[in-house]
Scaffold this motif. Structure first.
Motif, short mmCIF file in Angstrom:
data_model
loop_
_atom_site.label_atom_id
_atom_site.label_comp_id
_atom_site.label_asym_id
_atom_site.label_seq_id
_atom_site.Cartn_x
_atom_site.Cartn_y
_atom_site.Cartn_z
N LEU A 19 0.83 -1.21 0.00
CA LEU A 19 0.00 0.00 0.00
C LEU A 19 0.87 1.26 0.00
N GLU A 20 1.99 1.22 0.70
CA GLU A 20 2.94 2.34 0.68
C GLU A 20 3.56 2.48 -0.71
N GLU A 21 4.01 1.38 -1.26
CA GLU A 21 4.64 1.37 -2.59
C GLU A 21 3.70 1.92 -3.67
N GLN A 22 2.43 1.58 -3.57
CA GLN A 22 1.44 2.00 -4.56
C GLN A 22 0.94 3.42 -4.32
N GLY A 23 1.35 4.03 -3.23
CA GLY A 23 0.96 5.40 -2.95
C GLY A 23 -0.37 5.55 -2.24
N VAL A 24 -0.99 4.43 -1.85
CA VAL A 24 -2.24 4.53 -1.09
C VAL A 24 -1.93 5.11 0.29
N ILE A 25 -0.91 4.58 0.94
CA ILE A 25 -0.43 5.14 2.20
C ILE A 25 0.71 6.08 1.84
N GLN A 26 0.51 7.36 2.13
CA GLN A 26 1.51 8.35 1.74
C GLN A 26 2.38 8.80 2.90
N GLY A 27 2.07 8.38 4.10
CA GLY A 27 2.88 8.77 5.24
C GLY A 27 2.13 8.57 6.54
N TYR A 28 2.81 8.86 7.61
CA TYR A 28 2.24 8.76 8.96
C TYR A 28 2.50 10.09 9.64
N ARG A 29 1.45 10.67 10.21
CA ARG A 29 1.58 11.99 10.79
C ARG A 29 1.14 11.99 12.25
N THR A 30 1.73 12.90 12.97
CA THR A 30 1.39 13.08 14.37
C THR A 30 0.32 14.16 14.49
N GLU A 31 -0.73 13.88 15.23
CA GLU A 31 -1.74 14.89 15.52
C GLU A 31 -1.31 15.63 16.77
N ILE A 32 -1.22 16.94 16.67
CA ILE A 32 -0.72 17.76 17.78
C ILE A 32 -1.84 18.64 18.30
N ASP A 33 -1.96 18.70 19.61
CA ASP A 33 -2.84 19.69 20.24
C ASP A 33 -1.97 20.93 20.42
N TYR A 34 -2.10 21.87 19.52
CA TYR A 34 -1.22 23.04 19.52
C TYR A 34 -1.38 23.88 20.78
N GLU A 35 -2.56 23.94 21.33
CA GLU A 35 -2.76 24.71 22.56
C GLU A 35 -1.95 24.11 23.70
N VAL A 36 -2.03 22.80 23.87
CA VAL A 36 -1.27 22.12 24.91
C VAL A 36 0.23 22.28 24.67
N ALA A 37 0.64 22.32 23.38
CA ALA A 37 2.05 22.45 23.03
C ALA A 37 2.57 23.88 23.16
N GLY A 38 1.69 24.81 23.56
CA GLY A 38 2.13 26.18 23.78
C GLY A 38 1.82 27.14 22.65
N TYR A 39 0.98 26.73 21.71
CA TYR A 39 0.57 27.58 20.59
C TYR A 39 -0.95 27.72 20.63
N PRO A 40 -1.46 28.62 21.49
CA PRO A 40 -2.90 28.67 21.74
C PRO A 40 -3.74 29.25 20.60
N LEU A 41 -3.11 29.91 19.64
CA LEU A 41 -3.87 30.49 18.54
C LEU A 41 -3.75 29.62 17.30
N LEU A 42 -4.86 29.14 16.83
CA LEU A 42 -4.93 28.35 15.61
C LEU A 42 -5.84 29.12 14.66
N VAL A 43 -5.26 29.64 13.58
CA VAL A 43 -6.00 30.51 12.67
C VAL A 43 -6.01 29.92 11.27
N LEU A 44 -7.19 29.91 10.66
CA LEU A 44 -7.36 29.45 9.29
C LEU A 44 -7.49 30.67 8.39
N PHE A 45 -6.54 30.80 7.47
CA PHE A 45 -6.59 31.86 6.47
C PHE A 45 -7.24 31.28 5.22
#
Length: 158
Positions: free
Chosen positions: A47-73
């Protein structure tokens, strides 16, 4: 590989990985799917070779990590410049996600995490100076993700 070429084993593996790729071992997935851990490992590699799985990502709670402002432009980028602009956007500290939409206007969404309003303002100026037309800025409270129902057991080519 297209979605129609995924079988039930592939779908079950993808579902397990979407739920928690970090903590689901091949052995655990093999018990759910009723195939060997070796088969799971080979299927994941394919599945990785065929491009179905493109990677593995970490979900971060930015507020807990010290970045309380999350803005969508919400921006508009000229079609001819869009690809270049998207790539260059990641040069700005604080940009955590960029989405390209298939629309004429509001065709780029840029997610930014920051510690203070002046930091968000600085990034907004950088986005504007790069060539985006910033149409809206939205302060986000939460974002939720859920594994796709496409990979639920028993769901096939519906």
């Amino acid at each position: 590989m297209t979605d129609t070429s995924l079988d039930e084993v592939d779908r079950a593996i993808l579902r397990a990985l979407q739920e928690d790729a970090r903590h689901h071992t091949n052995a655990e997935i093999s018990e759910r799917v009723d195939v060997s851990a070796t088969t799971v490992g080979k299927r994941i590699a394919a599945l990785e070779e065929q491009g179905v799985i493109q990677g593995y990502r970490t979900e971060i709670d930015y507020e807990v990590a010290g970045y309380p402002l999350l803005v969508l432009f919400i921006c508009t980028a000229p079609i001819a410049d869009r690809e270049r602009l998207l790539r260059e956007t990641f040069d700005f500290d604080g940009v955590v996600n960029v989405r390209e939409l298939m629309t004429g206007v509001n065709n780029v969404h840029i997610l930014v995490a920051g510690t203070a309003t002046d930091e968000i303002t600085r990034i907004a100026h950088q986005i504007d100076e790069l060539g985006f037309n910033v149409n809206d800025e939205i302060l986000l409270r939460n974002e939720y993700n859920e594994p796709s129902a496409h990979f639920e057991p028993g769901v096939a080519d519906e």
